[in-house]
Design a protein around this motif. Structure first.
Motif, PDB file in Angstrom:
ATOM      1  N   LEU A 464      52.413  55.207  17.460  1.00 37.75           N
ATOM      2  CA  LEU A 464      52.300  56.664  17.406  1.00 37.75           C
ATOM      3  C   LEU A 464      53.639  57.284  16.990  1.00 37.75           C
ATOM      4  N   PRO A 465      53.597  58.443  16.349  1.00 33.80           N
ATOM      5  CA  PRO A 465      54.853  59.117  15.993  1.00 33.80           C
ATOM      6  C   PRO A 465      55.514  59.722  17.228  1.00 33.80           C
ATOM      7  N   SER A 466      56.785  60.004  17.094  1.00 35.30           N
ATOM      8  CA  SER A 466      57.512  60.685  18.176  1.00 35.30           C
ATOM      9  C   SER A 466      57.089  62.156  18.190  1.00 35.30           C
ATOM     10  N   PRO A 467      56.932  62.814  19.318  1.00 37.93           N
ATOM     11  CA  PRO A 467      57.256  62.350  20.681  1.00 37.93           C
ATOM     12  C   PRO A 467      56.084  61.703  21.408  1.00 37.93           C
ATOM     13  N   LEU A 468      54.945  61.499  20.718  1.00 35.04           N
ATOM     14  CA  LEU A 468      53.787  60.903  21.403  1.00 35.04           C
ATOM     15  C   LEU A 468      54.097  59.501  21.915  1.00 35.04           C
ATOM     16  N   ILE A 469      54.884  58.738  21.139  1.00 34.63           N
ATOM     17  CA  ILE A 469      55.206  57.371  21.564  1.00 34.63           C
ATOM     18  C   ILE A 469      55.950  57.390  22.895  1.00 34.63           C
ATOM     19  N   ASN A 470      56.873  58.358  23.063  1.00 33.39           N
ATOM     20  CA  ASN A 470      57.619  58.446  24.327  1.00 33.39           C
ATOM     21  C   ASN A 470      56.690  58.755  25.492  1.00 33.39           C
ATOM     22  N   LEU A 471      55.755  59.664  25.268  1.00 30.86           N
ATOM     23  CA  LEU A 471      54.831  60.058  26.329  1.00 30.86           C
ATOM     24  C   LEU A 471      53.918  58.900  26.733  1.00 30.86           C
ATOM     25  N   VAL A 472      53.298  58.248  25.737  1.00 30.78           N
ATOM     26  CA  VAL A 472      52.340  57.180  26.030  1.00 30.78           C
ATOM     27  C   VAL A 472      53.040  55.987  26.666  1.00 30.78           C
ATOM     28  N   LEU A 473      54.176  55.575  26.107  1.00 25.31           N
ATOM     29  CA  LEU A 473      54.860  54.392  26.645  1.00 25.31           C
ATOM     30  C   LEU A 473      55.462  54.668  28.020  1.00 25.31           C
ATOM     31  N   THR A 474      55.821  55.905  28.299  1.00 24.88           N
ATOM     32  CA  THR A 474      56.301  56.251  29.646  1.00 24.88           C
ATOM     33  C   THR A 474      55.186  56.085  30.663  1.00 24.88           C
ATOM     34  N   VAL A 475      53.974  56.492  30.288  1.00 24.82           N
ATOM     35  CA  VAL A 475      52.825  56.302  31.171  1.00 24.82           C
ATOM     36  C   VAL A 475      52.558  54.808  31.382  1.00 24.82           C
ATOM     37  N   VAL A 476      52.609  54.046  30.292  1.00 24.30           N
ATOM     38  CA  VAL A 476      52.397  52.593  30.380  1.00 24.30           C
ATOM     39  C   VAL A 476      53.458  51.960  31.276  1.00 24.30           C
ATOM     40  N   HIS A 477      54.713  52.362  31.082  1.00 20.46           N
ATOM     41  CA  HIS A 477      55.811  51.798  31.879  1.00 20.46           C
ATOM     42  C   HIS A 477      55.628  52.117  33.355  1.00 20.46           C
ATOM     43  N   PHE A 478      55.177  53.324  33.664  1.00 20.41           N
ATOM     44  CA  PHE A 478      54.938  53.698  35.059  1.00 20.41           C
ATOM     45  C   PHE A 478      53.847  52.818  35.677  1.00 20.41           C
ATOM     46  N   ALA A 479      52.793  52.551  34.908  1.00 18.36           N
ATOM     47  CA  ALA A 479      51.713  51.696  35.409  1.00 18.36           C
ATOM     48  C   ALA A 479      52.223  50.277  35.683  1.00 18.36           C
ATOM     49  N   ILE A 480      53.048  49.748  34.764  1.00 16.04           N
ATOM     50  CA  ILE A 480      53.596  48.399  34.961  1.00 16.04           C
ATOM     51  C   ILE A 480      54.534  48.379  36.162  1.00 16.04           C
ATOM     52  N   GLN A 481      55.354  49.392  36.295  1.00 12.16           N
ATOM     53  CA  GLN A 481      56.303  49.441  37.411  1.00 12.16           C
ATOM     54  C   GLN A 481      55.574  49.513  38.747  1.00 12.16           C
ATOM     55  N   THR A 482      54.541  50.319  38.824  1.00 15.80           N
ATOM     56  CA  THR A 482      53.756  50.419  40.065  1.00 15.80           C
ATOM     57  C   THR A 482      53.095  49.087  40.382  1.00 15.80           C
ATOM     58  N   LEU A 483      52.502  48.456  39.353  1.00 16.15           N
ATOM     59  CA  LEU A 483      51.874  47.147  39.547  1.00 16.15           C
ATOM     60  C   LEU A 483      52.902  46.112  39.989  1.00 16.15           C
ATOM     61  N   ALA A 484      54.092  46.128  39.364  1.00  9.21           N
ATOM     62  CA  ALA A 484      55.140  45.163  39.717  1.00  9.21           C
ATOM     63  C   ALA A 484      55.596  45.333  41.160  1.00  9.21           C
ATOM     64  N   ASP A 485      55.670  46.571  41.632  1.00 10.44           N
ATOM     65  CA  ASP A 485      56.076  46.808  43.023  1.00 10.44           C
ATOM     66  C   ASP A 485      55.057  46.196  43.988  1.00 10.44           C
ATOM     67  N   ILE A 486      53.780  46.365  43.678  1.00  7.21           N
ATOM     68  CA  ILE A 486      52.729  45.789  44.533  1.00  7.21           C
ATOM     69  C   ILE A 486      52.784  44.259  44.473  1.00  7.21           C
ATOM     70  N   LEU A 487      52.963  43.726  43.258  1.00  8.19           N
ATOM     71  CA  LEU A 487      53.009  42.271  43.101  1.00  8.19           C
ATOM     72  C   LEU A 487      54.222  41.668  43.800  1.00  8.19           C
ATOM     73  N   GLU A 488      55.345  42.387  43.766  1.00  7.03           N
ATOM     74  CA  GLU A 488      56.543  41.888  44.454  1.00  7.03           C
ATOM     75  C   GLU A 488      56.292  41.773  45.953  1.00  7.03           C
ATOM     76  N   TRP A 489      55.624  42.760  46.511  1.00 10.89           N
ATOM     77  CA  TRP A 489      55.301  42.703  47.939  1.00 10.89           C
ATOM     78  C   TRP A 489      54.349  41.542  48.229  1.00 10.89           C
ATOM     79  N   LEU A 490      53.337  41.369  47.378  1.00 17.63           N
ATOM     80  CA  LEU A 490      52.389  40.267  47.573  1.00 17.63           C
ATOM     81  C   LEU A 490      53.073  38.909  47.378  1.00 17.63           C
TER      82      LEU A 490
END
Length: 809
Positions: A464-490
């Motif tokens: 996607l062109p900027s700034p859409l790429i920043n918005l979409v990938l920030t959402v993706v990164h947040f999802a991965i970070q949240t998942l990683a936090d849960i996985l780290e605890w498990l």
């Protein structure tokens, strides 16, 4: 035909166990035999008289062809080997960067496709594909991107090359096999000496080839992701999902993913390729049935199912290209193409036949895939699903409610996940020595998030062109970070992982039989008893020395030192090998994996002979990975390592202890030796003697001639040992005549790196051992060395026990 494919796989498997390849006349005979046997299988008279003749002949023909074909491909690769006289010589090579450059400890690492090589003003032949490392300020990095080295660029480099070579340790990663599979027949570094007559210079900014164009696109996508997430902790995970590059994922993150059993999701895996291909095929099928909302009657021209098959293969090909046509991705592409062809030709009758055909096609193009855990895990996972669900699914009535349908879908998904988890346990224990007990739960959480949300959005966002790429990938990164936090605890729950020594082949077969029993159809008697077949797998104990015996493994850690001493109930590690970069050390790559394969989950003592990196570099990594009761070293009290360690004592001559009849005695340094300000770190190396009732080994660190003289004077009667770890890797300033006369060893071991820059072991030192008729081992030549001191003294080397045709000799 199925028997021919089975024979083909068996032939390839046989070849991968061989130390040498068959010669060309033998291969010619095998090729003729394969054709003859396969032709005989079509004779009607023979088949009518002997019904088993057809499968037996095709099995034999397939086996002969498997050996013939895989040998031809292997000979072609080995023919590219770097000539030995050109090793470590200054060469001028011209060629193109043929891979994505990777960050490598302040430099850049990349594959290089050579066009021309010159040595001393004359053309020479070198391998077409080499792996280069350039550690220079010229290869500086901006963020995660190499500033000057880009895919498709044509360069002239001054290089020094060596033949493929890697550490050889029991149950260790086979780096030489990896290089062989990639077609890389030499590795080396760019020489940045400004006094060289030919400069390192860029010849052309881009040389077009299809693969260079693909890598350039991958490079651009990587740049876009890192620019959109400049501080993203998990930006490397998004890069891995979009273009298949996993180097930017940290070791700590990989440990979490492995402990939770979801590492297969953090890459362009078979699951993601199949999912993206299937989603696109489903979309095309739906649009094709509706003629893309036009008045054309497209289904009359071509059935929607066949159109979807073409679309699915096309999307899979595109996604595999994004992965740089990596070997695991190519395997998945082959499977999808085979399924599409079977569907197109109307032969999708028995999926087990399609699965076998896919395995045959994968191995036709890549025989060495048989050596990869991913090959077996992929095909066994699919086979398990077929076995566990065959004739056990039911079609829901049209009148069922949406809730009933959803419940049915979720129930089927849960049963499939359970079957795959159960089915892969024996192989997971075989390949990795551990199994994630919370893997089913972690996968149930991670698969929908990563496969249905993160991966599609990451692919979309990266283009996607900027700034859409920043918005979409920030959402993706947040999802991965949240998942990683849960996985780290498990992942760090006390019961998250079950570890055991690498099991024997017979235990695996027994466990697989139990797995088939557990997954058998309802009505099969006592299915739960199949679990009993797993008990030997999970409760197996490693072999260990008896009372009064010691097993000593001199590990191959390159230019460095690491020796494991095992008694009946205790483990001591002498030196911890080098740290190669901020993210890599011998402790993490060699020592810790070997300890886990031996079922060792703690060390009683670590002795660090002195503070040089090649002996102490892995200390912090090891103490962070497993409990250590005590650390002894000659490092000064104010050194950073000593201050960080929770338990540390200095080595002092006279320290003694005994474990199960094995006596340990520290011979050097004495307390007064620490007071000499002129001592180098080498001169204070801890010297430890390990003695059984019959035999002894002397571990010497990096002592030199002065310390050897002191030891001879102080202990004229104590130095006698059957095995000597050669002082200072066999340098010119060690292994003096008086010292060797006092020790009188039968065996000596030089721990040295292949073509190391110090020239260890020195020829003069090696000659001394030879004149005294002392048998010498070298880790650069022989790999890890194992000594068993019991009623007899036995020795053996890893390269001697695990000789394979692709290993450098």
């Amino acid at each position: 035909m199925q028997s021919a494919i089975v024979g083909f796989i068996l032939g390839i498997a046989w070849l991968q166990r061989q130390s040498t390849l068959p010669n060309k006349p033998f291969l010619f005979g095998l090729g003729v035999l394969a054709v003859l046997l396969f032709s005989l299988s079509f004779l009607p008279a023979l088949i009518r008289r002997y019904p088993l003749a057809n499968p037996v002949l095709r099995l034999a023909a397939g086996t002969a062809f498997g050996i013939f074909w895989s040998s031809l491909l292997a000979l072609h690769t080995l023919a590219q080997n770097l000539p030995e006289p050109l090793e470590n010589k200054n060469l001028v090579v011209t060629g193109t960067v043929s891979s994505l450059p990777q960050a490598d400890d302040g430099g850049v690492r990349f594959q290089f496709r050579t066009e021309k090589a010159v040595y001393q003003n004359r053309r020479v032949l070198i391998p077409d594909n080499i792996l280069l490392s350039w550690k220079d300020s010229h290869a500086a990095f901006i963020g995660k991107r190499a500033r000057n080295v880009l895919p498709g660029q044509k360069w002239q480099f001054n290089v020094r090359l060596k033949r493929p070579h890697g550490p050889a340790n029991p149950d260790g990663f086979d780096y030489e096999l990896w290089l062989f599979e990639q077609g890389i027949r030499a590795t080396g570094h760019v020489n940045t000496d400004v006094r060289l007559p030919d400069p390192n210079e860029l010849v052309d900014t881009f040389v077009f080839t299809p693969m260079n164009a693909i890598n350039a696109i991958r490079q651009k996508l990587r740049e876009r992701i890192y620019r959109a997430l400049p501080d993203g902790e998990y930006a490397g995970v998004i890069v891995a999902l979009v273009i298949g590059e996993q180097k930017a994922i940290s070791r700590s993150d990989w440990e979490i993913f492995n402990r939770t059993g979801i590492s297969h999701l953090v890459a362009i895996s078979g699951l993601h390729i199949t999912l993206v291909s299937g989603l696109f095929a489903g979309l095309v099928s739906a649009l094709w049935r509706r003629s893309f909302f036009t008045k054309k009657q497209l289904p009359l021209l071509l059935p929607a199912q066949k159109a979807a098959a073409i679309a699915g293969v096309g999307m899979a090909l595109l996604y595999v290209a994004l992965a740089g046509f990596g070997i695991p991705a190519r395997r998945t592409l082959c499977m999808i193409v085979i399924v599409a062809l079977a569907l197109w030709t109307g032969r999708l009758t028995r999926f087990s036949h399609v699965l076998l055909a896919a395995a045959g096609v994968v191995l036709l193009f890549d025989p060495l895939a048989l050596m990869k855990p991913g090959f077996w895990l992929s095909f066994v996972a699919v086979g398990t699903i077929l076995y566990a669900t065959a004739d056990r699914t039911r079609r829901l009535p049209e009148k069922d409610s949406r809730f009933s349908r959803l419940r049915h879908i979720l129930g089927s998904a849960a049963r499939t996940q359970w079957a795959v988890t159960i089915g892969l346990v024996p192989l997971t224990m075989l390949f990795f020595g551990r199994v994630s007990l919370i893997g089913p739960l972690a996968n149930a959480l991670a698969i929908p998030v990563v496969s249905l949300f993160v991966t599609p959005l990451a692919l979309l966002g990266s283009v996607l062109p900027s700034p859409l790429i920043n918005l979409v990938l920030t959402v993706v990164h947040f999802a991965i970070q949240t998942l990683a936090d849960i996985l780290e605890w498990l992942g760090f729950l006390p019961f998250a992982v079950w570890s055991a020594p690498v099991p024997s082949f017979y235990l695996i077969i027994f466990a697989l039989a139990g797995t088939l029993w557990m997954l058998a159809p309802k009505g099969w008697p006592f299915r739960g008893l199949g679990l009993l077949c797993w008990l030997p797998l999970f409760l197996s104990a490693p072999a260990h020395p008896g009372y009064g015996e010691a097993w000593i493994t001199v590990l191959d850690v390159g230019q460095g030192s690491a020796v494991l001493v095992e008694t009946q109930k205790h483990r001591l590690l002498f030196d911890t090998g080098p740290r190669w970069s901020a993210n890599a050390s011998a402790a993490e790559s060699v020592i810790y994996p070997y300890l886990k394969s031996r079922g060792t989950d703690r060390l009683d003592t670590i002795v660090v002979s002195h503070g040089d990196n090649d002996h102490s570099g892995g200390l912090l990594a090891l103490t962070g990975k497993l409990p250590v009761d005590e650390v002894l070293s000659s490092m000064p009290p104010d050194s950073l390592l000593v201050r960080i360690l929770p338990v540390h004592r200095p080595c002092l001559a006279g320290q003694q202890w005994e474990w199960e009849g094995i006596r340990f005695e520290m011979l050097y340094p004495a307390s007064d030796d620490y007071l000499d300000d002129n001592h180098k770190t080498n001169n204070l190396s801890c010297v430890l003697k390990v003695a059984t009732p019959k035999y002894a080994m002397l571990l010497t660190g990096d002592i030199e001639s002065g310390e050897e003289r002191e030891l001879v004077n102080r202990y004229p009667d104590k130095l006698k040992a059957d095995i000597l770890l050669a002082p200072h890797h066999g340098s010119q300033t060690s292994s003096t005549w008086p010292f060797l006369f006092s020790v009188k060893p039968r065996f000596a071991v030089f721990q040295t790196g292949y073509l190391n820059r110090y020239g260890h072991p020195a020829k003069r030192a090696v000659d001394r051992y030879g004149l005294l008729d002392i048998r010498t081992y070298r880790t650069d030549r022989d790999g890890a060395i194992v000594f068993e001191m019991g009623n007899t003294l036995e020795s053996g080397s890893c390269r001697e026990r695990q000789t394979r045709y692709w290993k450098t000799r």
